[in-house]
Design an enzyme around this catalytic site. Structure first.
Site, PDB file in Angstrom:
ATOM      1  N   THR A 148       0.857  -1.198   0.000  1.00 40.85           N
ATOM      2  CA  THR A 148       0.000   0.000   0.000  1.00 40.85           C
ATOM      3  C   THR A 148       0.895   1.250   0.000  1.00 40.85           C
ATOM      4  OG1 THR A 148      -0.234  -0.179   2.411  1.00 40.85           O
ATOM      5  CG2 THR A 148      -1.999  -1.091   1.081  1.00 40.85           C
ATOM      6  N   LYS A 174       4.414  -6.796   3.950  1.00 39.42           N
ATOM      7  CA  LYS A 174       4.037  -5.445   3.538  1.00 39.42           C
ATOM      8  C   LYS A 174       3.628  -4.699   4.791  1.00 39.42           C
ATOM      9  CE  LYS A 174       0.550  -3.480   3.147  1.00 39.42           C
ATOM     10  NZ  LYS A 174      -0.328  -2.637   4.051  1.00 39.42           N
ATOM     11  N   THR A 189      -1.939  -2.981   9.522  1.00 45.03           N
ATOM     12  CA  THR A 189      -2.135  -3.880   8.370  1.00 45.03           C
ATOM     13  C   THR A 189      -0.769  -4.314   7.914  1.00 45.03           C
ATOM     14  OG1 THR A 189      -4.087  -2.804   8.010  1.00 45.03           O
ATOM     15  CG2 THR A 189      -3.049  -3.773   6.052  1.00 45.03           C
ATOM     16  N   GLU A 273       6.132   4.777   7.266  1.00 40.25           N
ATOM     17  CA  GLU A 273       5.610   5.924   6.525  1.00 40.25           C
ATOM     18  C   GLU A 273       6.385   7.196   6.859  1.00 40.25           C
ATOM     19  OE1 GLU A 273       1.010   4.498   5.749  1.00 40.25           O
ATOM     20  OE2 GLU A 273       1.451   5.756   7.474  1.00 40.25           O
ATOM     21  N   ASN A 395      -0.393  10.677   6.046  1.00 34.23           N
ATOM     22  CA  ASN A 395      -1.564  10.260   6.803  1.00 34.23           C
ATOM     23  C   ASN A 395      -2.653  11.308   6.957  1.00 34.23           C
ATOM     24  OD1 ASN A 395      -1.178   7.457   7.506  1.00 34.23           O
ATOM     25  ND2 ASN A 395       0.726   8.225   8.368  1.00 34.23           N
ATOM     26  N   THR A 400      -8.469  10.115   0.916  1.00 34.46           N
ATOM     27  CA  THR A 400      -9.155  10.870  -0.145  1.00 34.46           C
ATOM     28  C   THR A 400      -8.274  11.051  -1.382  1.00 34.46           C
ATOM     29  OG1 THR A 400      -8.552  12.814   1.141  1.00 34.46           O
ATOM     30  CG2 THR A 400     -10.801  12.044   1.296  1.00 34.46           C
TER      31      THR A 400
END
Lengths: 400, 400
Positions: A148, A174, A189, A273, A395, A400
Site C-alpha cells: 500500500t 508489507k 495492516t 511511513e 496520513n 481521499t
C-alpha cells in the site's frame, strides 16, 4: 528463490482505486500444506482475519493464500465475511482445490466493501492462475500486489541444511503504517506470508511462528497503531523431500525462521511511513523480558522521541521520560542511556557529552539506542523509525 | 481576579536560555494555606516533584509556590534535589516564611541543572517579591514565566456564592507538549496552580483535587507522553471569611473546582504543540467508566487518527481501529461513530455519508467525535488535538 512446490504471482484486478496498481496476489502450493497463522488481537478484526481464524481452527491442509490491497474489508459486517469467503472460493474453484483450503488477507482502507463482482474476481483469478510462477519476476509481482504505502519490496529467503538435504524458507511482508502488530495464535495492516518446503505438522509450525513473531513482528512499531488486519501466515508443503526433521534439524529450522522473520520485521520499520531513519532500541538488564519489551515499545511509540531523532537531536530526556511512564518499576538512578553510540546518561545523571558528535551519529540512516536498567539479566530489542513531516503528509491525506 | 490574600507575579531571572523570556514565577499567600497536590506517576520524577511530595506528606500549611521554566530539573540526581530545595529556601528566606512551607515546580529541558547561583536566585526572588501583586498584569506575568512552547496564556477564575459570602478560585496551567498527565496524590510537563480563599482542610482538598483531576487533566493528551514534571498544586488560604463550608456549600465549591480544572485542561489541548484543531472524543454507553476512558485515550493518542483530523479526513476507520486495540472487550457490530456531527459508522458498518459535509465540518477549529458502544451506561470525554507538520517541526528541533 521460492521453496519447492510453490508458485506465486500478482496482478491488477481493479480492487484498488489507484490507477494501474497491482492489487491481487496468490501464493499457491502444488500439494496441500501445513499451515500456521497469527492475527491481530484487536477486538475489531477484519473479515479475512475472521475467516482465516475459523479455517485454521478447523485444521487440515491448505493450498493457497489469496491477498488483496486497496481495501481492508474491515468493518464490513456479514457482507464482508461473505466477500472474503468468495475470494477464497474463487481460488478454490479456479484451481480445483478443496473447499476451505484457501486462506485470505486484505489491506487498505477500512470500512469499504471489496468492489468487485464475483464473476470478475473469478476471471481475475483465472488470469492470475496462468501467470503465477517460480521466477524472481513472480515474487516481485506478488509482493507489489500487497503493498500500500510501502516504498520498497520487502522479501527475503533462507536455506537450511539438514541431515537429508536442504530446506528453503521464503517470506515477504508489507506494511508501512498502522504498524504495531500485536497478534496471537488462531485466533498484524502488516501482512506477511512465509512459504517453506519443510515437512512439519501444523501444530508445531504454529508454536514456531508464535515464538518467532514475539521476537520479530511484535518488536516493531511505526505509529503504535495495531491494525484490524495484521496477518502472518506460514505454509509448509514438505516438498523438500527431507522428511520429518530430527530434533537437531528442527532447531536449525527454527533458527532460520527466526532469522527470516526478524529481517522481515526490521524491513517494515525501515519502510515506515515518512521514515528517514531506522531506529533500534535495545533495553538491557531488566528484571523480566516483559519489562524490556514494555520500555522498548513505550520509547518506540513516543512521538516526542521519534521527532527528536528525526531532528537528529540526542534528546535522551525523552527516552528516559518514556521509560518512566512505561509501567515498569526500576531505579532511575541506575539507568544508562546511549544514543547513536554516545553515552548521554549515566546512573540517572546527564553526561556532558559532545552534542556535535551525537548529532553526526544521528544524521546516519540507522540509529541505535541503548537503555541499560542494571536491574536484572533480561534484554530485548525493539525496532522503529523516526517521525517526519512526511508521516503527517502521508496520513493527513491517505483516504481521499 | 485572584482570591483574597494571594499575590502572584513573574520575571526573567536567566534560568531560561531564551533571550528575554520570563522564567520565574511566584504564587504567594499572605497567610499559611492548606495545600493539595497531584504529581506525575512516572517512575522518573523530577527533583521539584520529589521535594513537593515529601513536603506535602509531612503536612502543615504552605505559603507559596515557586516555579521556573527553561529547565525541568529532572534526571539531575542529588544536586537537582538540592537545587529544588534551594529554590524553595530562597523564597522562605526572602519572605521570612517557615522552613518547608514553600512548594516548587519546574518545566523545560530534562537533564540540565538549574544554571543559577544561589545568591543570584535569592536576588531574583527579592526583586520579584517587590513585583508580585493582585492585578491582571501580575497574573499575566506569572503565567508567562511558566510557559514553554505554549502559544497563549491559559488561566481562568470562578466565583462561588456560599451561604456566608463568596469564594474565589483562580487557576492557571501551562503545557503544550509531553502532555498526557497521569498523576496521583502525594506520591504532568503540565503545571497547574490553583489558588482559592476557601477555608478547607488539606485532606479534603486533596480528595477534591484528585477527583477533579481524573475528569479533567487526566482526560487530556497531546502526544501520549507523560512528563517527569507534571504537577497540579492547590493552595486554599481561607481568607474569603466564609468560614468552614456546610455540606451543601462544599458541593458548590467542588462543582466550581471541577468546572475550572476542566476549562484549564481543555485549554491545554487547544494549545497542543502545532495543533490546528481541538478534538473532543466522547465515548458513550460503555460497561465501565474505565472502558470509556481507555478507548478515549487510545483514539486520542493514535497518530493515524490525529493526522487524519489534521487532514480534515473523516477517517472513522482509524477511530474504530484504535478502539479495537484499547484492551476493552466490546461488540464491534454494535458500535456507532460520529465525526464532526456526521454519522459515519452504524452498528459496525460504514454508512454512505457525504464526504463533502464531513470535510466541511472537519475544517472547523473544534471537532467532536462520538463513539457509542451500546454496551452499558457509562460515558467519558477525552480531549486532544490534531497532529500537524508543526508538531514535527517544534519537536524535531526543541532542545538545540
Amino acid at each position: 528463490m521460492l521453496p519447492k512446490g510453490f508458485k506465486i504471482g500478482g496482478m491488477r484486478s481493479g480492487l484498488s482505486k489507484k490507477e494501474g496498481k497491482k492489487d491481487l496476489a496468490l501464493f499457491v502450493s502444488e500439494s496441500p500444506a501445513s499451515a500456521a497463522g497469527v492475527f491481530t488481537k484487536s477486538i475489531v478484526k477484519a473479515a479475512p482475519v475472521l475467516i482465516d481464524i475459523e479455517r485454521l481452527k478447523k485444521g487440515g491442509k491448505f493450498s493457497a493464500i489469496v491477498a488483496n490491497s486497496g481495501c481492508a474489508n474491515a468493518c464490513t459486517g456479514d457482507k464482508g465475511k461473505k466477500d472474503a469467503e468468495n475470494m477464497c472460493s474463487a481460488v478454490e474453484k479456479s484451481f480445483n482445490f478443496e473447499i476451505g483450503s484457501v486462506l485470505c488477507a486484505s489491506t487498505g482502507v477500512i470500512g469499504q466493501y471489496l468492489n468487485i463482482l464475483q464473476d470478475d474476481l473469478k476471471k481475475s483469478i483465472d488470469l492470475l492462475k496462468g501467470n503465477i510462477g517460480t521466477f524472481s519476476k513472480n515474487e516481485v509481482e506478488a509482493v507489489l500486489a500487497i503493498m500500500t504505502t510501502d516504498t520498497f519490496i520487502k522479501k527475503s529467503d533462507i536455506e537450511v541444511e539438514v541431515k537429508s538435504g536442504k530446506i528453503k524458507i521464503w517470506g515477504c511482508v508489507k506494511g508501512a503504517g498502522m504498524i504495531h502488530p500485536n497478534m496471537q495464535g488462531p485466533h498484524a495492516t502488516m501482512l506477511s506470508f512465509i512459504l517453506t518446503d519443510a515437512e512439519i505438522e501444523s501444530k508445531t509450525l504454529q508454536k514456531i511462528l508464535e515464538n518467532s513473531a514475539d521476537e520479530s513482528f511484535h518488536c516493531v512499531s511505526i505509529d503504535g497503531d495495531t491494525s484490524t488486519n495484521d496477518t502472518v501466515i506460514v505454509l509448509a508443503n514438505g516438498q523438500s523431500g527431507t522428511g520429518k526433521l530430527s530434533e537437531a534439524d528442527l532447531e536449525k529450522f527454527i533458527k532460520a525462521v527466526d532469522e527470516l522473520t526478524l529481517e522481515l520485521a526490521k524491513s517494515v520499520a525501515k519502510d515506515g511511513e515518512g521514515a528517514t531513519k531506522f531506529i533500534e532500541i535495545e533495553v538491557k538488564n531488566t528484571k523480566t523480558k516483559e519489562d524490556a519489551k514494555l520500555i522498548g515499545s513505550t520509547i518506540a511509540t513516543s512521538p516526542l522521541f521519534k521527532t527528536a531523532i528525526f531532528g537528529a537531536d540526542a534528546n535522551w530526556g525523552r527516552a528516559i521520560a518514556a521509560a518512566g511512564r512505561a509501567g515498569v518499576e526500576f531505579d532511575p538512578d541506575k539507568v544508562d542511556i546511549y544514543i547513536g553510540g554516545v553515552h548521554t546518561f549515566k546512573n540517572g545523571i546527564a553526561l556532558n557529552f559532545s552534542e556535535e558528535e551525537a548529532k553526526q551519529s544521528l544524521l546516519k540512516k540507522e540509529v541505535k539506542v541503548v537503555v541499560d536498567l542494571k536491574a536484572g539479566k533480561e534484554n530485548s530489542k525493539y525496532y522503529t523509525c523516526d517521525f517526519s513531516y512526511d508521516y503527517v503528509k502521508i496520513n493527513g491525506d491517505y483516504r481521499t
